[in-house]
Write an enzyme that holds these catalytic residues in place. Structure first.
Site, PDB file in Angstrom:
ATOM      1  N   ASP A 110       0.589  -1.215  -0.109  1.00  0.00           N
ATOM      2  CA  ASP A 110       0.021   0.277  -0.385  1.00  0.00           C
ATOM      3  C   ASP A 110       1.005   1.318  -0.217  1.00  0.00           C
ATOM      4  O   ASP A 110       0.603   2.429   0.515  1.00  0.00           O
ATOM      5  CB  ASP A 110      -0.769  -0.091   1.069  1.00  0.00           C
ATOM      6  CG  ASP A 110      -2.047  -0.989   1.289  1.00  0.00           C
ATOM      7  OD1 ASP A 110      -2.646  -1.039   0.170  1.00  0.00           O
ATOM      8  OD2 ASP A 110      -1.981  -2.254   2.272  1.00  0.00           O
ATOM      9  N   ASP A 115      -0.692   8.978   4.016  1.00  0.00           N
ATOM     10  CA  ASP A 115      -0.866   7.923   5.185  1.00  0.00           C
ATOM     11  C   ASP A 115       0.116   7.815   6.308  1.00  0.00           C
ATOM     12  O   ASP A 115       0.157   7.743   7.519  1.00  0.00           O
ATOM     13  CB  ASP A 115      -1.644   6.239   5.199  1.00  0.00           C
ATOM     14  CG  ASP A 115      -3.317   6.497   4.466  1.00  0.00           C
ATOM     15  OD1 ASP A 115      -4.565   7.594   4.612  1.00  0.00           O
ATOM     16  OD2 ASP A 115      -3.170   5.715   3.419  1.00  0.00           O
ATOM     17  N   HIS A 121     -11.253   6.393   5.413  1.00  0.00           N
ATOM     18  CA  HIS A 121     -10.878   7.499   5.792  1.00  0.00           C
ATOM     19  C   HIS A 121     -11.460   8.664   5.844  1.00  0.00           C
ATOM     20  O   HIS A 121     -12.859   8.857   4.919  1.00  0.00           O
ATOM     21  CB  HIS A 121      -9.824   7.923   4.835  1.00  0.00           C
ATOM     22  CG  HIS A 121      -8.359   6.719   5.047  1.00  0.00           C
ATOM     23  ND1 HIS A 121      -7.507   6.449   4.195  1.00  0.00           N
ATOM     24  CD2 HIS A 121      -8.049   6.530   6.596  1.00  0.00           C
ATOM     25  CE1 HIS A 121      -6.562   5.869   5.090  1.00  0.00           C
ATOM     26  NE2 HIS A 121      -6.851   5.573   6.519  1.00  0.00           N
ATOM     27  N   CYS A 171      -5.058  10.822  -1.524  1.00  0.00           N
ATOM     28  CA  CYS A 171      -3.373   9.190  -0.957  1.00  0.00           C
ATOM     29  C   CYS A 171      -2.852   9.081  -1.334  1.00  0.00           C
ATOM     30  O   CYS A 171      -2.041   8.721  -1.317  1.00  0.00           O
ATOM     31  CB  CYS A 171      -4.681   7.556  -0.876  1.00  0.00           C
ATOM     32  SG  CYS A 171      -6.574   7.948  -0.601  1.00  0.00           S
TER      33      CYS A 171
END
Ligand code: GLY
Length: 263
Positions: A65, A71, A166, A253
């Site tokens: 990821d 993040d 999120h 992201c």
């Protein structure tokens, strides 16, 4: 130009081949890595087109990821906080990011306890909103609040809607006092006092956009949202997100956006 919408720098990371094993709430199939990388290149080009310096890190195959760099950290003009992702498989990503950000900030501040993922942290023109979620807990939010209060920010906790990964899956900042949000999130009242543009029904995934300098980077395939933003006077750049969406990823992201002290 406000520091919540305008940035001199961004950091992205090339999607690893291992992204086929990335986390996902619902398995709709593995992303096609060639297409994912093509979308990623278009995304980086859109950021660069605004005049920002964008550093693209090499793929980190140990972390499926790791393309979702947001993040790992919270970057503010006053300093950078290295976060502790709630997903155990993602914690090493933050360790990888620390030395990168030290190049820009000199030193970085680690989150001392709890868990926070950057996708749950929205910096607006007046405050920082942190959404409690399956990945971001109260201990982490309190620890983050202590750090950023030293830099002059007020941090307010909110609830990320159930079944939403999120907080910023459901909203994004368009201007210091203006947000794009899903009806579901707006209905919670946590955005009261802001001007809120609601994404049209059926286009909820368009809420994960970013305002980056003079552009709003929007996932492609949401024509009514694009038209709404265009009519509101925003310059919209649409980027394919079908592959990243298979991993619950979106426009926010894919980058850390910041203006370092010496930037
Ligand atoms: N696949 C992105 C995440 O779940 O964190």
């Amino acid at each position: 130009m406000h520091p919540s919408t305008h940035f001199t720098h961004a950091i992205c990371r090339t999607p690893p081949a291992s992204a086929v094993r990335g986390l996902r709430a619902v398995d709709t199939g593995a992303p096609d890595i060639a297409l994912l990388r093509a979308d990623h290149e278009a995304y980086v080009a859109a950021l660069r087109a605004t005049g920002a310096r964008v550093e693209v890190l090499a793929p980190a195959e140990d972390f499926p990821d790791s393309l979702f760099v947001e993040d790992t950290a919270l970057c503010l003009p006053q300093g950078a906080v290295i976060l502790t992702p709630g997903a155990p498989s993602r914690r090493g990503e933050a360790e990888l990011m620390a030395p990168v950000l030290e190049r820009f900030y000199g030193e970085v501040t680690p989150l001392p306890r709890g868990h926070v993922e950057g996708g749950d942290v929205l910096v607006t023109g007046r405050e920082i909103l942190a959404g409690l979620s399956a990945r971001t807990d109260r201990a982490g939010v309190l620890a983050l609040a202590e750090i950023v209060s030293g830099w002059g920010y007020t941090l307010r906790a909110a609830e990320t809607p159930p079944d939403v990964l999120h907080f910023k899956t459901a909203c994004s900042l368009l201007a210091p006092e203006t947000l794009l949000a899903t009806r579901q999130l707006a209905a919670t009242g946590c955005l009261a006092g802001y001007e809120v543009l609601e994404v049209p029904a059926g286009e909820e995934a368009a809420a994960n956009a970013i305002r980056f300098n003079d552009a709003v980077i929007l996932p492609a395939g949401f024509p009514r949202t694009a038209e709404m933003l265009d009519k509101a006077g925003y310059t919209v750049a649409e980027i394919g997100n079908e592959q990243a969406a298979k991993l619950d990823g979106g426009m926010s992201c894919l980058s850390l956006r910041f203006s370092p002290p010496a930037g």
